[in-house]
Design a protein around this motif. Structure first.
Motif, PDB file in Angstrom:
ATOM      1  N   TYR A  39       0.821  -1.207   0.000  1.00 53.96           N
ATOM      2  CA  TYR A  39       0.000   0.000   0.000  1.00 53.96           C
ATOM      3  C   TYR A  39       0.849   1.248   0.000  1.00 53.96           C
ATOM      4  N   ASN A  66      -1.009   6.782   0.904  1.00 53.90           N
ATOM      5  CA  ASN A  66      -2.412   7.227   0.886  1.00 53.90           C
ATOM      6  C   ASN A  66      -3.411   6.067   0.986  1.00 53.90           C
ATOM      7  N   LYS A 101      -3.612   3.485  -1.144  1.00 52.23           N
ATOM      8  CA  LYS A 101      -3.906   2.858  -2.437  1.00 52.23           C
ATOM      9  C   LYS A 101      -3.192   1.520  -2.541  1.00 52.23           C
ATOM     10  N   CYS A 143      -1.337  -1.566  -4.242  1.00 55.56           N
ATOM     11  CA  CYS A 143      -0.435  -1.703  -5.386  1.00 55.56           C
ATOM     12  C   CYS A 143       0.012  -3.153  -5.498  1.00 55.56           C
ATOM     13  N   SER A 198      -3.508  -5.989  -7.858  1.00 53.25           N
ATOM     14  CA  SER A 198      -4.236  -4.732  -7.998  1.00 53.25           C
ATOM     15  C   SER A 198      -4.280  -4.265  -9.449  1.00 53.25           C
ATOM     16  N   ASP A 212      -7.506  -3.943 -11.997  1.00 56.21           N
ATOM     17  CA  ASP A 212      -7.818  -2.737 -12.764  1.00 56.21           C
ATOM     18  C   ASP A 212      -8.128  -3.064 -14.224  1.00 56.21           C
TER      19      ASP A 212
END
Length: 92
Positions: free
Chosen positions: A60, A63, A65, A67, A71, A75
């Motif tokens: 992570y 922030n 998010k 990764c 991940s 996407d």
């Protein structure tokens, strides 16, 4: 198979709603642009691999998010589902 179609269609709808919520469709995109964005996500997954990240490794950013390869591949699926919502339909 009917139940699976409903489940996939629900995921397609959810992916599209999330894309709209995050401003992805504020401006129309053509097919080439959407495919290029999918390619970018695949390239990001490959970069994670080149950086010796594991296939199942998620980390992570500060922030929060997520990764990593999982991940980035998620996407890609989200972008495919979003494209299906905007003109293609899943059929048996």
């Amino acid at each position: 198979m009917k139940g699976m179609n409903k489940m996939i269609n629900d995921l397609v709808k959810e992916a599209h709603e999330n894309s709209v919520k995050h401003g992805f469709w504020e401006k129309d995109k053509n097919f080439g642009e959407v495919i290029a964005l999918m390619h970018c996500e695949l390239s990001e997954a490959y970069e994670e691999y080149r950086n010796h990240r594991g296939y199942n490794e998620t980390y992570y950013e500060e922030n929060g998010k997520p990764c990593g390869i999982p991940s980035e591949l998620a996407d890609v699926v989200i972008r495919i589902f979003d494209l299906y919502h905007n003109g293609l339909s899943y059929q048996k």
